[in-house]
Write a protein that holds these residues in place. Structure first.
Motif, short mmCIF file in Angstrom:
data_model
loop_
_atom_site.label_atom_id
_atom_site.label_comp_id
_atom_site.label_asym_id
_atom_site.label_seq_id
_atom_site.Cartn_x
_atom_site.Cartn_y
_atom_site.Cartn_z
N CYS A 30 0.74 1.64 7.24
CA CYS A 30 0.32 0.66 6.23
C CYS A 30 1.48 0.41 5.27
CB CYS A 30 -0.89 1.21 5.48
SG CYS A 30 -1.40 0.18 4.09
N CYS A 33 0.15 1.94 1.56
CA CYS A 33 -0.05 3.37 1.32
C CYS A 33 0.56 4.22 2.43
CB CYS A 33 -1.53 3.68 1.19
SG CYS A 33 -2.49 3.39 2.67
N CYS A 43 -6.27 -1.75 6.58
CA CYS A 43 -6.06 -0.31 6.44
C CYS A 43 -7.38 0.36 6.08
CB CYS A 43 -5.01 -0.05 5.37
SG CYS A 43 -4.75 1.68 5.02
N CYS A 46 -6.82 2.10 2.27
CA CYS A 46 -6.78 1.31 1.04
C CYS A 46 -7.39 -0.07 1.23
CB CYS A 46 -5.35 1.19 0.53
SG CYS A 46 -4.25 0.27 1.61
ZN LIG Z 1 -3.24 1.35 3.27
#
Ligand SMILES: [Zn+2]
Length: 60
Positions: A30, A33, A43, A46
């Motif tokens: 990602c 994050c 994701c 997040c």
């Molecule tokens: Zn993420």
């Protein structure tokens, strides 16, 4: 319904199935994050995808 005329031997069956192995799933990180996620998907950590958060949580 078609009926097989001859029994398929174990060797022929197994050699046919030699191409059936699953390939490993493509994993990307990602960009927000850096948790491992599937490509073209939001994701799961997040909820971020394509520059916006799909979970409705604004954590910036
Ligand atoms: Zn993420």
């Amino acid at each position: 319904m078609a009926v097989p005329r001859n029994r398929v031997s174990n060797a022929r069956k197994n050699s046919r199935r030699a191409h059936h192995a699953q390939k490993p799933k493509n994993i990307v990180a990602c960009p927000k994050c850096s948790v491992a996620k599937l490509p073209h998907a939001a994701c799961s950590s997040c909820g971020h995808y394509k520059g916006r958060n799909l979970l409705g949580e604004n954590e910036e």
